[in-house]
Design an enzyme around this catalytic site. Structure first.
Site, PDB file in Angstrom:
ATOM      1  N   CYS A  70       0.980  -1.442  -0.132  1.00 34.95           N
ATOM      2  CA  CYS A  70       0.150   0.174  -0.166  1.00 34.95           C
ATOM      3  C   CYS A  70       0.892   1.122  -0.018  1.00 34.95           C
ATOM      4  CB  CYS A  70      -0.976  -0.101   1.301  1.00 34.95           C
ATOM      5  SG  CYS A  70      -2.322   1.321   1.127  1.00 34.95           S
ATOM      6  N   CYS A  74       0.257   5.079   7.233  1.00 33.57           N
ATOM      7  CA  CYS A  74      -0.267   4.625   8.669  1.00 33.57           C
ATOM      8  C   CYS A  74       0.703   3.974   9.192  1.00 33.57           C
ATOM      9  CB  CYS A  74      -1.885   4.145   8.054  1.00 33.57           C
ATOM     10  SG  CYS A  74      -2.628   4.770   6.598  1.00 33.57           S
ATOM     11  N   CYS A  77       0.534   0.370  10.354  1.00 31.94           N
ATOM     12  CA  CYS A  77      -0.478  -0.928   9.029  1.00 31.94           C
ATOM     13  C   CYS A  77       0.867  -1.845   8.862  1.00 31.94           C
ATOM     14  CB  CYS A  77      -1.198   0.213   8.035  1.00 31.94           C
ATOM     15  SG  CYS A  77      -2.165  -1.392   6.742  1.00 31.94           S
ATOM     16  N   CYS A 114     -16.319  -9.258   5.813  1.00 29.70           N
ATOM     17  CA  CYS A 114     -15.540  -8.802   5.636  1.00 29.70           C
ATOM     18  C   CYS A 114     -14.117  -8.444   4.132  1.00 29.70           C
ATOM     19  CB  CYS A 114     -15.636  -7.246   6.799  1.00 29.70           C
ATOM     20  SG  CYS A 114     -14.547  -5.611   6.089  1.00 29.70           S
ATOM     21  N   CYS A 145     -19.175  -6.871   3.708  1.00 31.97           N
ATOM     22  CA  CYS A 145     -18.370  -5.407   3.602  1.00 31.97           C
ATOM     23  C   CYS A 145     -17.444  -4.947   3.417  1.00 31.97           C
ATOM     24  CB  CYS A 145     -18.612  -5.360   5.512  1.00 31.97           C
ATOM     25  SG  CYS A 145     -17.838  -4.600   6.557  1.00 31.97           S
ATOM     26  N   CYS A 205     -19.645   1.398   8.886  1.00 32.79           N
ATOM     27  CA  CYS A 205     -18.586   0.874   9.303  1.00 32.79           C
ATOM     28  C   CYS A 205     -17.618   1.135  10.165  1.00 32.79           C
ATOM     29  CB  CYS A 205     -18.243  -0.548   9.304  1.00 32.79           C
ATOM     30  SG  CYS A 205     -17.209  -0.812  10.428  1.00 32.79           S
ATOM     31  N   ARG A 277     -17.997  -3.298  17.827  1.00 35.58           N
ATOM     32  CA  ARG A 277     -17.273  -4.295  17.641  1.00 35.58           C
ATOM     33  C   ARG A 277     -15.445  -4.652  18.347  1.00 35.58           C
ATOM     34  NH1 ARG A 277     -16.966  -4.696  12.676  1.00 35.58           N
ATOM     35  NH2 ARG A 277     -18.902  -5.340  12.315  1.00 35.58           N
TER      36      ARG A 277
HETATM   37  N1  SAM Z   1      -6.630   0.335   2.979  1.00 36.10           N
HETATM   38  C1  SAM Z   1      -8.049  -0.069   3.044  1.00 36.10           C
HETATM   39  C2  SAM Z   1      -8.168   1.306   4.319  1.00 36.10           C
HETATM   40  O1  SAM Z   1      -7.195   1.948   5.251  1.00 36.10           O
HETATM   41  O2  SAM Z   1      -9.251   2.424   5.069  1.00 36.10           O
HETATM   42  C3  SAM Z   1      -9.041  -0.893   4.071  1.00 36.10           C
HETATM   43  C4  SAM Z   1      -7.449  -1.867   4.792  1.00 36.10           C
HETATM   44  S1  SAM Z   1      -7.350  -0.943   6.186  1.00 36.10           S
HETATM   45  C5  SAM Z   1      -5.775  -2.432   7.444  1.00 36.10           C
HETATM   46  C6  SAM Z   1      -8.266  -1.059   7.173  1.00 36.10           C
HETATM   47  C7  SAM Z   1      -8.440  -0.616   9.013  1.00 36.10           C
HETATM   48  O3  SAM Z   1      -6.965  -1.233   9.636  1.00 36.10           O
HETATM   49  C8  SAM Z   1      -7.306   0.603   9.235  1.00 36.10           C
HETATM   50  O4  SAM Z   1      -8.019   1.695   8.775  1.00 36.10           O
HETATM   51  C9  SAM Z   1      -6.852   0.224  10.798  1.00 36.10           C
HETATM   52  O5  SAM Z   1      -8.402   1.158  11.727  1.00 36.10           O
HETATM   53  C10 SAM Z   1      -7.350  -1.118  11.191  1.00 36.10           C
HETATM   54  N2  SAM Z   1      -6.236  -1.277  11.152  1.00 36.10           N
HETATM   55  C11 SAM Z   1      -4.787  -1.340  10.674  1.00 36.10           C
HETATM   56  N3  SAM Z   1      -3.063  -2.173  11.500  1.00 36.10           N
HETATM   57  C12 SAM Z   1      -4.067  -1.760  12.727  1.00 36.10           C
HETATM   58  C13 SAM Z   1      -3.133  -2.825  13.423  1.00 36.10           C
HETATM   59  N4  SAM Z   1      -1.577  -2.993  13.272  1.00 36.10           N
HETATM   60  N5  SAM Z   1      -4.267  -2.163  14.486  1.00 36.10           N
HETATM   61  C14 SAM Z   1      -4.870  -2.592  14.601  1.00 36.10           C
HETATM   62  N6  SAM Z   1      -5.810  -2.057  13.358  1.00 36.10           N
HETATM   63  C15 SAM Z   1      -4.937  -2.052  12.590  1.00 36.10           C
HETATM   64  C1  DTB Z   2     -11.298  -2.778  11.403  1.00 36.28           C
HETATM   65  O1  DTB Z   2     -11.955  -1.873  12.178  1.00 36.28           O
HETATM   66  N1  DTB Z   2     -10.595  -3.270  11.854  1.00 36.28           N
HETATM   67  C2  DTB Z   2     -10.523  -4.321  10.689  1.00 36.28           C
HETATM   68  C3  DTB Z   2     -11.143  -4.226   9.983  1.00 36.28           C
HETATM   69  N2  DTB Z   2     -11.401  -2.828   9.981  1.00 36.28           N
HETATM   70  C4  DTB Z   2     -10.874  -4.002   8.329  1.00 36.28           C
HETATM   71  C5  DTB Z   2      -9.031  -4.596  10.218  1.00 36.28           C
HETATM   72  C6  DTB Z   2      -7.742  -5.081  11.150  1.00 36.28           C
HETATM   73  C7  DTB Z   2      -6.588  -5.283  10.738  1.00 36.28           C
HETATM   74  C8  DTB Z   2      -5.535  -5.800  12.388  1.00 36.28           C
HETATM   75  C9  DTB Z   2      -4.061  -5.480  11.041  1.00 36.28           C
HETATM   76  C10 DTB Z   2      -3.788  -6.635  10.114  1.00 36.28           C
HETATM   77  O2  DTB Z   2      -4.889  -7.555  10.559  1.00 36.28           O
HETATM   78  O3  DTB Z   2      -3.379  -6.679   9.457  1.00 36.28           O
HETATM   79 FE1  SF4 Z   3      -3.281   1.073   3.248  1.00 35.97          FE
HETATM   80 FE2  SF4 Z   3      -2.781  -0.013   5.309  1.00 35.97          FE
HETATM   81 FE3  SF4 Z   3      -3.421   2.774   5.469  1.00 35.97          FE
HETATM   82 FE4  SF4 Z   3      -4.963   0.708   4.474  1.00 35.97          FE
HETATM   83  S1  SF4 Z   3      -4.529   1.276   6.511  1.00 35.97           S
HETATM   84  S2  SF4 Z   3      -4.723   3.007   3.769  1.00 35.97           S
HETATM   85  S3  SF4 Z   3      -3.936  -0.887   4.324  1.00 35.97           S
HETATM   86  S4  SF4 Z   3      -1.121   1.816   4.717  1.00 35.97           S
END
Ligand code: SAM
Ligand code: DTB
Ligand code: SF4
Length: 345
Positions: A70, A74, A77, A114, A145, A205, A277
């Site tokens: 990506c 963030c 992430c 989802c 979702c 959501c 959730r």
């Molecule tokens: N890329 C899209 C976005 O950012 O909206 C969808 C996937 S992204 C991984 C969805 C959500 O996962 C993020 O908004 C964040 O709240 C959650 N997330 C990502 N990495 C995480 C982590 N290490 N711990 C907890 N939540 C995480």
């Molecule tokens: C949300 O609030 N948490 C989920 C889902 N929406 C997409 C994602 C959590 C991701 C946790 C880190 C991972 O597994 O990569």
């Molecule tokens: Fe990309 Fe992860 Fe950020 Fe979603 S949360 S926009 S997958 S870097």
């Protein structure tokens, strides 16, 4: 403790855009956080019982349909290309693979599926692939979702036409703290996408992450911002940061898990009819803490061995936990269940 502030009836129909008073001020939510633990949990559980069956928990299963690579930054992430986390970039899954995963999730009792993609936002060709997935998963009789990042004009309408029930798009943290965590987009970009989702009449959501080193006031501001959306989201995921080596937030001081429980309670009190959730971070939580989250009003979990790239409790462990707590999976359509005890939003 300032009981007057805490007990003040929140105002309805907030319209911050027109300058009307918000339903919940940050100070009011902070006052909830500052209650004694017992007072807070009692209040949250009372609100929960007024609107929901207290022993039913919705099961949502996640699938990463496009993993890694990506372009965003963030700080939490593992899928951001710029961090070295060991997550391999994968091509988008085929519709057949997605349907097989959804079928397996359904057979294990999940009612919502989802699909998550590591995109800043989908290109039209990518959206077309997701549309085929949504139609196929819908065909299995599951709620759908998707979480695909930022949407452009017209994209939410296409997802709606495909039968998408929910779009997950988190505001993640308070406006003040946002720039500490993400610099490749603003929180306003996220709000613009949420407005597109609402306008297309897809259920929202939207939640956030705690445990990123933010102060309590920032958690209160996150909850207030969610609660002041008009209407507030139908689903509110509260994630505890899963620390992944290689991400900038790896090594952040861990949040006291009782503070996580408080965050759930504040979400429940301020958004009485939302599905709240207990999301990422559950594998790292002792079962007693998870039980407290359910007592505080969480009524949905991610179910299945994996979140997107990180682990989640085993299905067998969750069944055993539910049995110990006398909980049962919510049947279908948590939204209808939200009408149990129908009260004012
Ligand atoms: N890329 C899209 C976005 O950012 O909206 C969808 C996937 S992204 C991984 C969805 C959500 O996962 C993020 O908004 C964040 O709240 C959650 N997330 C990502 N990495 C995480 C982590 N290490 N711990 C907890 N939540 C995480
Ligand atoms: C949300 O609030 N948490 C989920 C889902 N929406 C997409 C994602 C959590 C991701 C946790 C880190 C991972 O597994 O990569
Ligand atoms: Fe990309 Fe992860 Fe950020 Fe979603 S949360 S926009 S997958 S870097």
């Amino acid at each position: 403790m300032d009981t007057a502030t805490v007990n003040e009836t929140p105002r309805h129909h907030a319209d911050t855009a027109t300058g009307a008073k918000p339903r919940w001020t940050v100070e009011q939510v902070e006052a909830l956080f500052n209650l004694s633990f017992n007072d807070l949990i009692y209040r949250a559980q009372s609100v929960h019982r007024a609107h929901f069956d207290p022993n039913a928990v919705q099961l949502s299963t996640l699938l990463s349909i496009k993993t890694g690579g990506c372009p965003e930054d963030c700080g939490y992430c593992p899928q951001a290309a710029r961090y070295h986390t060991g997550v391999d970039n994968e091509d988008t899954l085929s519709v057949d693979d997605v349907v097989a995963a959804a079928r397996a999730a359904k057979s294990q009792g999940a009612t919502r599926f989802c699909m998550g993609a590591a995109w800043r936002g989908p290109k039209q060709r990518e959206l077309d692939q997701v549309i085929a997935m949504v139609k196929a998963v819908r065909g299995l009789g599951m709620e759908t979702c998707a979480t695909l990042g930022l949407l452009k004009d017209g994209q939410a309408e296409q997802l709606k036409a495909a039968g998408l029930d929910y779009y997950n798009h988190n505001i993640d943290t308070s406006p003040e703290f946002y720039g500490e965590i993400i610099t490749t987009r603003t929180q306003q970009d996220r709000l613009d996408t949420l407005a597109r989702v609402r306008a297309a009449e897809i259920h929202v959501c939207c939640g956030g992450i705690v445990g990123m080193g933010e102060p309590r006031r920032s958690r209160a501001a996150l909850i207030a911002q969610l609660a002041n959306m008009d209407p507030y989201p139908e689903s509110v995921p509260i994630n505890n940061l899963v620390q992944v080596e290689g991400t900038p937030l790896y090594g952040t001081e861990k949040l006291d898990l009782l503070e996580f429980v408080r965050t759930i309670a504040c979400a429940r009190i301020t958004m009485p009819k939302a599905m709240v959730r207990l999301s990422a971070g559950r594998r790292e939580m002792p079962e007693g803490i998870q039980a407290l989250c359910f007592l505080a009003g969480a009524n949905s979990i991610f179910y299945g061995e994996k979140l997107l790239t990180t682990g989640n409790p085993d299905v067998e462990n969750d069944h055993a936990l539910f049995a110990r707590l006398g909980l049962r999976p919510m049947e279908a359509n948590g939204e209808e269940r939200a009408d149990v005890g129908r009260g004012e939003r």
